[in-house]
Motif scaffolding. Structure first.
Motif, PDB file in Angstrom:
ATOM      1  N   ILE A 182       0.842  -1.204   0.000  1.00 49.13           N
ATOM      2  CA  ILE A 182       0.000   0.000   0.000  1.00 49.13           C
ATOM      3  C   ILE A 182       0.874   1.249   0.000  1.00 49.13           C
ATOM      4  O   ILE A 182       0.669   2.173  -0.784  1.00 49.13           O
ATOM      5  N   VAL A 183       1.869   1.252   0.877  1.00 47.84           N
ATOM      6  CA  VAL A 183       2.748   2.425   1.003  1.00 47.84           C
ATOM      7  C   VAL A 183       3.407   2.735  -0.339  1.00 47.84           C
ATOM      8  O   VAL A 183       3.409   3.886  -0.803  1.00 47.84           O
ATOM      9  N   ARG A 184       3.937   1.691  -0.985  1.00 47.71           N
ATOM     10  CA  ARG A 184       4.637   1.948  -2.251  1.00 47.71           C
ATOM     11  C   ARG A 184       3.671   2.449  -3.322  1.00 47.71           C
ATOM     12  O   ARG A 184       4.004   3.334  -4.114  1.00 47.71           O
ATOM     13  N   ARG A 185       2.455   1.896  -3.340  1.00 55.27           N
ATOM     14  CA  ARG A 185       1.486   2.359  -4.352  1.00 55.27           C
ATOM     15  C   ARG A 185       1.033   3.783  -4.056  1.00 55.27           C
ATOM     16  O   ARG A 185       0.888   4.596  -4.961  1.00 55.27           O
ATOM     17  N   VAL A 186       0.776   4.085  -2.780  1.00 52.29           N
ATOM     18  CA  VAL A 186       0.318   5.434  -2.404  1.00 52.29           C
ATOM     19  C   VAL A 186       1.406   6.465  -2.719  1.00 52.29           C
ATOM     20  O   VAL A 186       1.144   7.515  -3.292  1.00 52.29           O
ATOM     21  N   VAL A 187       2.638   6.146  -2.370  1.00 53.48           N
ATOM     22  CA  VAL A 187       3.718   7.134  -2.526  1.00 53.48           C
ATOM     23  C   VAL A 187       4.198   7.198  -3.976  1.00 53.48           C
ATOM     24  O   VAL A 187       4.319   8.279  -4.555  1.00 53.48           O
ATOM     25  N   LEU A 188       4.482   6.021  -4.564  1.00 54.98           N
ATOM     26  CA  LEU A 188       5.203   6.005  -5.848  1.00 54.98           C
ATOM     27  C   LEU A 188       4.356   5.524  -7.025  1.00 54.98           C
ATOM     28  O   LEU A 188       4.789   5.620  -8.168  1.00 54.98           O
ATOM     29  N   GLU A 254      14.494  13.139  -3.536  1.00 55.31           N
ATOM     30  CA  GLU A 254      14.742  11.781  -3.015  1.00 55.31           C
ATOM     31  C   GLU A 254      14.763  11.795  -1.490  1.00 55.31           C
ATOM     32  O   GLU A 254      14.265  10.878  -0.846  1.00 55.31           O
ATOM     33  N   SER A 255      15.368  12.853  -0.930  1.00 54.17           N
ATOM     34  CA  SER A 255      15.449  12.961   0.534  1.00 54.17           C
ATOM     35  C   SER A 255      14.082  13.243   1.147  1.00 54.17           C
ATOM     36  O   SER A 255      13.810  12.833   2.271  1.00 54.17           O
ATOM     37  N   GLN A 256      13.244  13.971   0.435  1.00 51.83           N
ATOM     38  CA  GLN A 256      11.905  14.256   0.985  1.00 51.83           C
ATOM     39  C   GLN A 256      11.065  12.972   0.957  1.00 51.83           C
ATOM     40  O   GLN A 256      10.381  12.642   1.920  1.00 51.83           O
ATOM     41  N   ILE A 257      11.178  12.232  -0.133  1.00 54.37           N
ATOM     42  CA  ILE A 257      10.373  11.005  -0.280  1.00 54.37           C
ATOM     43  C   ILE A 257      10.855   9.921   0.691  1.00 54.37           C
ATOM     44  O   ILE A 257      10.059   9.126   1.202  1.00 54.37           O
ATOM     45  N   ALA A 258      12.168   9.906   0.945  1.00 57.63           N
ATOM     46  CA  ALA A 258      12.705   8.911   1.894  1.00 57.63           C
ATOM     47  C   ALA A 258      12.017   9.049   3.248  1.00 57.63           C
ATOM     48  O   ALA A 258      11.673   8.052   3.901  1.00 57.63           O
ATOM     49  N   GLN A 259      11.772  10.285   3.676  1.00 57.27           N
ATOM     50  CA  GLN A 259      11.100  10.506   4.958  1.00 57.27           C
ATOM     51  C   GLN A 259       9.672   9.932   4.913  1.00 57.27           C
ATOM     52  O   GLN A 259       9.198   9.334   5.870  1.00 57.27           O
ATOM     53  N   TRP A 260       8.989  10.074   3.789  1.00 53.81           N
ATOM     54  CA  TRP A 260       7.630   9.534   3.688  1.00 53.81           C
ATOM     55  C   TRP A 260       7.648   8.011   3.827  1.00 53.81           C
ATOM     56  O   TRP A 260       6.879   7.434   4.587  1.00 53.81           O
ATOM     57  N   LEU A 261       8.561   7.400   3.042  1.00 50.49           N
ATOM     58  CA  LEU A 261       8.598   5.930   3.062  1.00 50.49           C
ATOM     59  C   LEU A 261       8.978   5.428   4.456  1.00 50.49           C
ATOM     60  O   LEU A 261       8.431   4.447   4.956  1.00 50.49           O
ATOM     61  N   PHE A 262       9.914   6.122   5.084  1.00 42.17           N
ATOM     62  CA  PHE A 262      10.354   5.774   6.432  1.00 42.17           C
ATOM     63  C   PHE A 262       9.196   5.921   7.423  1.00 42.17           C
ATOM     64  O   PHE A 262       8.885   5.023   8.208  1.00 42.17           O
ATOM     65  N   ALA A 263       8.502   7.067   7.340  1.00 37.38           N
ATOM     66  CA  ALA A 263       7.481   7.371   8.352  1.00 37.38           C
ATOM     67  C   ALA A 263       6.231   6.515   8.177  1.00 37.38           C
ATOM     68  O   ALA A 263       5.463   6.336   9.127  1.00 37.38           O
ATOM     69  N   PHE A 264       6.018   5.973   6.991  1.00 38.24           N
ATOM     70  CA  PHE A 264       4.870   5.087   6.792  1.00 38.24           C
ATOM     71  C   PHE A 264       5.033   3.780   7.569  1.00 38.24           C
ATOM     72  O   PHE A 264       4.068   3.059   7.780  1.00 38.24           O
ATOM     73  N   ASP A 265       6.248   3.471   7.967  1.00 40.20           N
ATOM     74  CA  ASP A 265       6.477   2.312   8.833  1.00 40.20           C
ATOM     75  C   ASP A 265       5.767   2.566  10.169  1.00 40.20           C
ATOM     76  O   ASP A 265       5.001   1.736  10.680  1.00 40.20           O
ATOM     77  N   ALA A 266       6.010   3.777  10.734  1.00 37.87           N
ATOM     78  CA  ALA A 266       5.349   4.148  12.001  1.00 37.87           C
ATOM     79  C   ALA A 266       3.831   4.129  11.832  1.00 37.87           C
ATOM     80  O   ALA A 266       3.085   3.705  12.733  1.00 37.87           O
ATOM     81  N   ALA A 267       3.367   4.591  10.669  1.00 36.36           N
ATOM     82  CA  ALA A 267       1.917   4.620  10.438  1.00 36.36           C
ATOM     83  C   ALA A 267       1.353   3.194  10.440  1.00 36.36           C
ATOM     84  O   ALA A 267       0.255   2.944  10.955  1.00 36.36           O
ATOM     85  N   GLY A 268       2.116   2.247   9.879  1.00 37.72           N
ATOM     86  CA  GLY A 268       1.684   0.843   9.887  1.00 37.72           C
ATOM     87  C   GLY A 268       1.669   0.281  11.303  1.00 37.72           C
ATOM     88  O   GLY A 268       0.722  -0.411  11.707  1.00 37.72           O
ATOM     89  N   ILE A 269       2.709   0.605  12.062  1.00 36.04           N
ATOM     90  CA  ILE A 269       2.785   0.130  13.450  1.00 36.04           C
ATOM     91  C   ILE A 269       1.580   0.666  14.233  1.00 36.04           C
ATOM     92  O   ILE A 269       0.901  -0.069  14.961  1.00 36.04           O
ATOM     93  N   ALA A 270       1.303   1.956  14.051  1.00 38.89           N
ATOM     94  CA  ALA A 270       0.181   2.575  14.778  1.00 38.89           C
ATOM     95  C   ALA A 270      -1.150   1.940  14.353  1.00 38.89           C
ATOM     96  O   ALA A 270      -2.033   1.701  15.188  1.00 38.89           O
TER      97      ALA A 270
END
Ligand code: HEM
Length: 442
Positions: A182-188, A254-270
């Motif tokens: 989901i994260v990859r489809r939503v972001v990229l 690339e650096s801005q998107i990296a934060q999104w992909l990283f932070a979606f991990d926390a969103a999944g955990i939550a």
């Protein structure tokens, strides 16, 4: 003459500083600030470490008062906030005098997103912040791509939720695989759906980031991660988050998107923790189910439960700031260069001030994502507040709705008392049981 000194922060004794390091800072770092370490998460849950950290801070407040408490750490002046009003003031004062770009964050994030807004100076931040706000639709509870994102969530969880006959157990791994698709489809976009290698590469960089300045950046891996992102950016798929970015290489996208992909991990955990919470609060499930049938509606109850999940178990436990100039916090003068530590679990679980500290309490979150004057800041607050503070609860609430449509959820593990929820909650150890509703209703 004594005046000047009396306005400086009260200093914790060396012994109390060591206690803070041992009970508050070390466990937070050991759990993995950037990429969670399963063993340490389990240890924290087992040893009730977050509860102990909160209790220690309560004792320090009783002993030293609620002004910013200076820690006696050599070479790195730091103050620990103990008053919710100071939390609101400091977060409101970003990026100066209270800069989010602290030394600790700069050294950790440099491993995978060296140009990110979080670690940028004030001028660069002015350029970058609107880029995030526009893509993530910060100011609206309903992201313009709502329908598309809902469809993606429904498609990716369909297999997990439909294809079982008897009761089914769901653990983190079962949840995480569809979640990261989901994260990859939503972001990229859709063509990133199966690019698990990209997530793997980011995970490797994030594991290194846990060690911050203790190990060097792996430049080769960072470059190869950035090249993969750049390939998606060359031809952004419509109705993906990157399609909402300006075509401007100078922004280090690339650096801005990296934060999104990283932070979606926390969103999944939550989200997974919220499902566990719902599974231990069966009385919430019917209302959530009814709400999820309202097509394209703002899922107010599910959002509020999702936000309270992050209040109960903050995925960013330490919100850090650094003074760009001498400034007051409350009445106390703090010197330029001093670090400020906001340990969110202390404020979120402060049972000396909050009657609901250890219970599910969605009410405050029906129409807001921060209550900074009370120290309740699941997504931080002020000008550097998480720009996804609307998008993330929206996606979380859609996922909760999808799970409950046809099933009843029960929390099998860990055991949880609704009247006293644990302070540490290891998501790797969660086991949910899904039952078809037709059977439970019978
Ligand atoms: C449960 C999920 C999330 C939580 C609890 C969360 C929380 C936070 C917090 C507390 C901060 C401030 C950190 C600081 O001041 O040091 C932050 C910053 C940020 N978050 Fe999130 N976040 C989440 C997910 C996301 C997602 C999914 C995205 C993007 C799609 C995102 C994008 C950002 C960005 C770009 C910043 C930097 C903002 C700035 O410095 O101006 N976050 N987040």
């Amino acid at each position: 003459m004594s005046d000047k000194r009396s306005t400086g922060p009260v200093a914790a004794s060396v012994f109390d500083t060591l206690r803070v390091v041992r009970s508050v800072l070390a466990p937070t770092i050991a759990k993995g600030v950037i990429k969670r370490r399963p063993l340490m998460e389990a240890t924290a849950e087992h040893g009730d470490l977050d509860a102990k950290a909160v209790q220690l801070m309560q004792r320090l407040r009783t002993k030293y008062g609620d002004g910013p408490l200076k820690l006696s750490i050599p070479f790195r002046p730091q103050v620990l906030l103990l008053d919710a009003a100071h939390v609101a003031q400091v977060l409101e004062g970003a990026p100066s005098p209270f800069s989010p770009a602290t030394k600790e964050k700069r050294s950790a994030l440099a491993h995978f997103e060296p140009g990110n807004v979080l670690i940028s100076g004030p001028e660069r931040r002015e350029e970058l912040r609107p880029v995030h706000e526009n893509a993530l639709a910060t100011e609206t509870r309903r992201h313009p791509f709502f329908e598309r994102f809902q469809m993606i969530i429904d498609e990716e969880f369909d297999d997990l939720l439909s294809n079982f006959t008897a009761d089914k157990q769901v653990k983190w791994k079962d949840f995480a695989e569809p979640w990261f698709r989901i994260v990859r489809r939503v972001v990229l976009g859709d063509r990133a759906r199966d690019d698990a290698a990209l997530t793997g590469l980011l995970d490797e960089l994030r594991r290194r980031a846990n060690w911050a300045f203790a190990i060097p950046t792996n430049r080769k891996k960072l470059r190869s991660f950035q090249m993969r992102i750049a390939a998606y950016l060359q031809n952004p798929e419509p109705v993906s988050l990157i399609a909402r970015l300006p075509d401007d290489r100078q922004l280090q996208l690339e650096s801005q998107i990296a934060q999104w992909l990283f932070a979606f991990d926390a969103a999944g955990i939550a989200t997974f923790r919220a499902l566990a919470l719902v599974g231990s609060h069966h009385e919430t499930q019917e209302a959530l189910r009814q709400e999820s049938k309202l097509v394209a509606a703002d899922r107010r109850f599910a959002r509020a439960i999702f936000l309270d999940t992050i209040r109960l178990w903050p995925t960013t436990p330490a919100i850090l700031r650094e003074l760009t100039e001498d400034a007051h916090i409350g009445e106390t003068m703090i010197r330029k260069g001093t670090g400020v530590i906001i340990f969110a679990p202390f404020f979120h679980r402060d049972d000396e001030h909050l009657a609901f500290a250890h219970r599910l309490n969605p009410a405050p979150w029906v129409d807001q994502e921060a209550a900074a004057p009370k120290g309740l800041v699941p997504f931080s607050a002020g000008p550097a507040m998480c720009p996804a503070h609307n998008l993330v609860p929206m996606l979380g609430s859609l996922t909760i709705g999808m799970f409950l449509q046809e099933t009843e959820i029960s929390l099998l593990q860990p055991a949880m008392r609704p009247d006293h929820l644990p302070a540490s909650f290891n998501h790797f150890g969660i086991a949910l049981q899904l039952s078809h509703r037709s059977r439970t209703a019978a």
